[in-house]
Structure formats: C-alpha cells, structure tokens
Design a protein around this motif. Sequence first.
Motif, PDB file in Angstrom:
ATOM      1  N   TRP A 159      36.739  83.630  35.842  1.00 13.14           N
ATOM      2  CA  TRP A 159      37.204  82.826  36.426  1.00 13.14           C
ATOM      3  C   TRP A 159      38.161  83.414  36.878  1.00 13.14           C
ATOM      4  O   TRP A 159      38.802  83.971  36.221  1.00 13.14           O
ATOM      5  N   ARG A 205      42.450  75.402  36.832  1.00 13.07           N
ATOM      6  CA  ARG A 205      42.153  74.126  37.012  1.00 13.07           C
ATOM      7  C   ARG A 205      40.608  74.013  36.971  1.00 13.07           C
ATOM      8  O   ARG A 205      40.642  73.086  35.877  1.00 13.07           O
ATOM      9  N   CYS A 206      40.264  74.568  37.996  1.00 13.53           N
ATOM     10  CA  CYS A 206      39.105  73.853  38.588  1.00 13.53           C
ATOM     11  C   CYS A 206      37.933  74.327  37.556  1.00 13.53           C
ATOM     12  O   CYS A 206      36.875  73.010  37.552  1.00 13.53           O
ATOM     13  N   HIS A 239      44.066  78.985  44.308  1.00 12.87           N
ATOM     14  CA  HIS A 239      42.473  77.990  44.554  1.00 12.87           C
ATOM     15  C   HIS A 239      42.549  77.180  43.450  1.00 12.87           C
ATOM     16  O   HIS A 239      41.299  76.668  43.091  1.00 12.87           O
ATOM     17  N   GLU A 240      43.583  77.408  42.635  1.00 10.41           N
ATOM     18  CA  GLU A 240      44.020  76.797  40.989  1.00 10.41           C
ATOM     19  C   GLU A 240      42.435  77.228  40.731  1.00 10.41           C
ATOM     20  O   GLU A 240      41.718  76.127  40.080  1.00 10.41           O
ATOM     21  N   ILE A 259      34.529  81.541  39.881  1.00 11.10           N
ATOM     22  CA  ILE A 259      35.366  80.645  40.566  1.00 11.10           C
ATOM     23  C   ILE A 259      36.012  81.859  40.622  1.00 11.10           C
ATOM     24  O   ILE A 259      37.506  81.702  39.829  1.00 11.10           O
ATOM     25  N   ARG A 278      31.845  66.166  44.278  1.00 11.89           N
ATOM     26  CA  ARG A 278      31.851  65.981  42.952  1.00 11.89           C
ATOM     27  C   ARG A 278      30.471  65.970  42.367  1.00 11.89           C
ATOM     28  O   ARG A 278      30.113  66.961  41.876  1.00 11.89           O
ATOM     29  N   GLU A 301      40.441  68.414  44.396  1.00 15.42           N
ATOM     30  CA  GLU A 301      39.168  67.238  45.341  1.00 15.42           C
ATOM     31  C   GLU A 301      38.368  67.045  44.828  1.00 15.42           C
ATOM     32  O   GLU A 301      37.314  66.391  45.305  1.00 15.42           O
ATOM     33  N   PHE A 302      38.277  67.439  43.788  1.00 12.20           N
ATOM     34  CA  PHE A 302      36.793  66.908  42.115  1.00 12.20           C
ATOM     35  C   PHE A 302      37.014  65.586  42.403  1.00 12.20           C
ATOM     36  O   PHE A 302      36.219  64.959  41.772  1.00 12.20           O
ATOM     37  N   VAL A 314      34.770  72.015  35.804  1.00  7.52           N
ATOM     38  CA  VAL A 314      34.036  71.918  35.711  1.00  7.52           C
ATOM     39  C   VAL A 314      32.877  72.495  34.878  1.00  7.52           C
ATOM     40  O   VAL A 314      32.240  71.962  34.114  1.00  7.52           O
ATOM     41  N   ALA A 374      42.321  71.379  42.817  1.00  4.17           N
ATOM     42  CA  ALA A 374      41.276  71.082  42.017  1.00  4.17           C
ATOM     43  C   ALA A 374      41.436  69.195  42.381  1.00  4.17           C
ATOM     44  O   ALA A 374      40.724  68.158  41.881  1.00  4.17           O
ATOM     45  N   GLY A 384      36.015  72.129  48.166  1.00  9.71           N
ATOM     46  CA  GLY A 384      36.896  72.583  46.764  1.00  9.71           C
ATOM     47  C   GLY A 384      37.859  73.378  47.349  1.00  9.71           C
ATOM     48  O   GLY A 384      38.102  73.814  46.183  1.00  9.71           O
TER      49      GLY A 384
END
Length: 216
Positions: free
Chosen positions: A8, A18-19, A14-15, A57, A201, A194-195, A23, A192, A189
Amino acid sequence: MREALIVWGGWSGHEPDRCAAIVAGMLEAEGFKVHLETSAKAFADPDLSRLSLIVPIYTMSKIGKDEAANLSKVVREGVGLSGFHGGMCDAFREAVEYQFMCGGQWVAHPGNIIDYRVNITRPDDAIMEGLGDFDYHSEQYYMHVDPSNEVLATTTFSGEHAPWIEGVVMPVVWKRRHGLGRVFYSSLGHVAKEFDVPEMRTILRRGMLWAARREA
C-alpha cells in the motif's frame, strides 16, 4: 497456511493505510498469513512465488521495470492478483506491462462523487451469487478495459456530467487470467468507509479468494 502480500501507498486521498488494514483483516479471517509492505520495491522480491495472493493498494505512483517484470512473472506462474478502485487499476500509469496484466486502467470519473447503479451481469458466477443490482455512492469509474476480461458487473453512464458518453456501459467488476494466474478487479472502494457497503465488501472478499484459488 496460505500467504498474501498487501502493498500500500501512493495518493493519500484513497486512504491506502486504512484500506490495507481492512483488507488484511478480511484475509486473516479467511486463514491467510498477511504481509504488509509500503514500497513498490516489494514487487521485486524473487520469493513472491511462495504467495497465494498479491493485493496492490497503491494509487498514482511509479513502479520500476524490474519490479513490474517480476510481478508479472509470478502472476503468470500462478500467484493470484486482486484489487479495487485506483489502488489496483490506477496504480502505475506509465507501466503498460502492469496494465496488461490487470486488464484495465482508470481514465476518468465524471461528476466525481455521485450516485449510480451497479448491474450484476453474471449472477450465475460464484463471486456474484445471491447479489442483485444495487445503488452506489462514489466515483463512477470510466476505464480503458481489455476485451478479454470476463465481466461480472457493469454501470451505465447517464451523460449528465459528460454528455458524449451517455449510455456507455462500463465494466465495474471483472476477472481474467494472466498466464496461469487469476486476476480479479472491482472499481468500487474509493475510501475506507465504502467497505461498510455489504455488496462492495462481499464482491471483493469473494474475488480475492477466487484469485487465490480459494473460492467461497
């Protein structure tokens, strides 16, 4: 135990941190040992072939020729590749070898954050089992895509924000092969939160498992 690598970084909007944590948690819940890296140099590791899955990511950045070549090689040899939104398909704009492997590249999101509809095109596919069309609030990705992709979901552009693309049907979710490797992508996505959308998800979780040859 199967192993997965998440790399990442890139654009902070796009964070990715956190994403990546989300994941990683999803994969650990499925029994994976997860490795987290923050440099594209990780893609040059000659030991990547031990992995079951790689998840980039990493938006709007650069990848070295050796890094891209090694990543493509291990995927061709059977390591799975899976990702979402710009973290995978707007990662390395100058790397055509990488884009060839992924099956698409972001080029626009007219209107930025908007409401749009996601249409399931392959309800018979295990990744989409039990899911119906759903509304989504995010960037509606306009992409240049490979015609060899197996498209699982699409979206249709209204033309409100770019009249010349009114009625264009664009892939949102696809899977493909790159040599022996399985490649999965979802354009959903942006950030974050949006998860928290169950469909987003679920699609990503199932897609990652499919790419890692663990369908569930």
